[in-house]
Design a protein around this motif. Structure first.
Motif, short mmCIF file in Angstrom:
data_model
loop_
_atom_site.label_atom_id
_atom_site.label_comp_id
_atom_site.label_asym_id
_atom_site.label_seq_id
_atom_site.Cartn_x
_atom_site.Cartn_y
_atom_site.Cartn_z
N MET A 122 -6.51 2.17 5.50
CA MET A 122 -5.38 1.45 4.90
C MET A 122 -5.76 0.79 3.59
O MET A 122 -4.95 0.73 2.66
CB MET A 122 -4.84 0.42 5.90
N THR A 123 -6.99 0.28 3.49
CA THR A 123 -7.38 -0.41 2.26
C THR A 123 -7.63 0.55 1.11
O THR A 123 -7.89 0.11 -0.02
CB THR A 123 -8.63 -1.27 2.50
N GLN A 124 -7.54 1.84 1.36
CA GLN A 124 -7.60 2.80 0.26
C GLN A 124 -6.32 2.81 -0.56
O GLN A 124 -6.31 3.26 -1.71
CB GLN A 124 -7.88 4.21 0.80
N PHE A 125 -5.20 2.30 0.02
CA PHE A 125 -3.93 2.33 -0.71
C PHE A 125 -3.13 1.03 -0.62
O PHE A 125 -2.00 0.98 -1.09
CB PHE A 125 -3.06 3.51 -0.23
N MET A 126 -3.72 -0.02 -0.04
CA MET A 126 -3.03 -1.32 -0.02
C MET A 126 -4.06 -2.44 -0.10
O MET A 126 -5.22 -2.25 0.28
CB MET A 126 -2.16 -1.48 1.23
N PRO A 127 -3.67 -3.61 -0.61
CA PRO A 127 -4.60 -4.74 -0.69
C PRO A 127 -5.09 -5.14 0.69
O PRO A 127 -4.37 -5.02 1.69
CB PRO A 127 -3.76 -5.85 -1.34
N ALA A 128 -6.31 -5.66 0.75
CA ALA A 128 -6.91 -6.04 2.03
C ALA A 128 -6.06 -7.03 2.83
O ALA A 128 -5.90 -6.85 4.05
CB ALA A 128 -8.31 -6.60 1.80
N PRO A 129 -5.48 -8.08 2.20
CA PRO A 129 -4.66 -9.00 3.00
C PRO A 129 -3.44 -8.33 3.63
O PRO A 129 -3.07 -8.66 4.76
CB PRO A 129 -4.22 -10.08 1.99
N VAL A 130 -2.84 -7.37 2.92
CA VAL A 130 -1.69 -6.66 3.48
C VAL A 130 -2.14 -5.75 4.62
O VAL A 130 -1.46 -5.64 5.65
CB VAL A 130 -0.97 -5.85 2.38
N ALA A 131 -3.30 -5.12 4.45
CA ALA A 131 -3.83 -4.29 5.54
C ALA A 131 -4.11 -5.14 6.77
O ALA A 131 -3.80 -4.73 7.90
CB ALA A 131 -5.11 -3.58 5.07
N GLU A 132 -4.68 -6.31 6.57
CA GLU A 132 -4.95 -7.20 7.70
C GLU A 132 -3.65 -7.61 8.39
O GLU A 132 -3.54 -7.60 9.62
CB GLU A 132 -5.70 -8.45 7.23
N GLY A 133 -2.65 -7.98 7.58
CA GLY A 133 -1.37 -8.39 8.15
C GLY A 133 -0.68 -7.25 8.88
O GLY A 133 -0.10 -7.44 9.96
#
Length: 273
Positions: A220-231
């Motif tokens: 997921m962090t390949q195409f979205m910011p880490a905080p959004v991936a965590e959420g």
């Protein structure tokens, strides 16, 4: 005239068709859009939400704006809309802006900019889209597998065409000013069940593979910011009662229930062949 950003996306493409077919003048906006990508009679204007000034040609003469959460300057986008004479903004936000505002701070910033704009506004907080299953296109095509974490956790994923239909109703009516709606599908489905629905639509066996959380996070962090991936992973794995609730807003606005995931899978089966 109604300006629709994200006009070539999963929601925007249908929204352009619905609004233009109802007799409204439409300007379709996305980066690199071509006239061949929109219905006859729709104006196509290339612009980038990361550069609010690039929207000026699209906004000229506009009455309403359908806005995605994209770019980093929501205040600049709103200022351009106001300067162009736009009087209504419909924002497609995320349910996470309400349930997990820290993880979805970007969406929350857009909501604040729109609701504080002094213009008429409506916020659509969408739950997870059925079209997120497109992440399985390549593994299903190449190996007939569907990988996902949290295989037995259910969420009310929504058909993007229902998001588009709701947005079209809101954009073309004065009845939704100052409202925030939560958009969900009509039932909870798990990743395992969604894979089974695609399997049934294809008529070919698909093997569901449960991923480890860390593996899913790395993807997921390949195409979205880490905080959004965590959420996102928090919603997928440990959703709150609110995130699993079936919202009545789609049926209230459209006068019909939302579309089941199985129907989305049948309609989009060719993408997985």
């Amino acid at each position: 005239m109604i300006v629709i950003t994200g006009a070539t996306g999963n929601v925007g493409r249908t929204l352009v068709r619905l609004v233009s077919s109802s007799g409204h003048a439409v300007t379709a906006v996305s980066r690199g859009i071509e006239p061949s990508e929109v219905p006859a009679g729709v104006r196509a204007v290339a612009a980038d939400l990361a550069d609010p000034a690039s929207l000026r040609p699209a906004l000229d003469g506009a009455d309403a704006l359908f806005l995605l959460v994209a770019g980093d300057d929501p205040d600049g986008i709103v200022a351009e809309a106001r300067a162009a004479g736009v009087h209504r903004i419909v924002l497609l936000s995320s349910q996470g802006a309400g349930t997990r505002p820290d993880a979805y701070a970007h969406a929350a910033r857009f909501e604040d900019a729109v609701t504080g704009s002094g213009l008429d506004w409506t916020v659509l907080r969408s739950g997870g889209l059925a079209s997120n299953a497109y992440a399985w296109v390549q593994p299903i095509k190449t190996a007939r597998v569907a990988p996902s974490p949290f295989g037995d956790v259910g969420l009310p994923f929504i058909d993007p065409d229902d998001v588009a239909a709701t947005a079209a109703a809101v954009l073309t009516s004065d009845a939704h000013k100052g409202q925030t709606y939560v958009l969900t599908g009509p039932a909870l489905t798990t990743p395992r069940q969604r894979a089974a629905a695609i399997e049934a639509a294809l008529g070919e066996p698909i093997r569901f593979v449960e991923q480890a959380r860390d593996e899913a996070y790395a993807q997921m962090t390949q195409f979205m910011p880490a905080p959004v991936a965590e959420g996102t992973l928090a919603i997928l794995g440990t959703p709150t009662a609110e995130e699993q609730q079936i919202s009545p807003d789609v049926e209230r606005i459209l006068g019909r229930p939302g579309t089941p995931f199985a129907e989305w899978a049948r309609r989009n089966a060719p993408a997985f062949r």
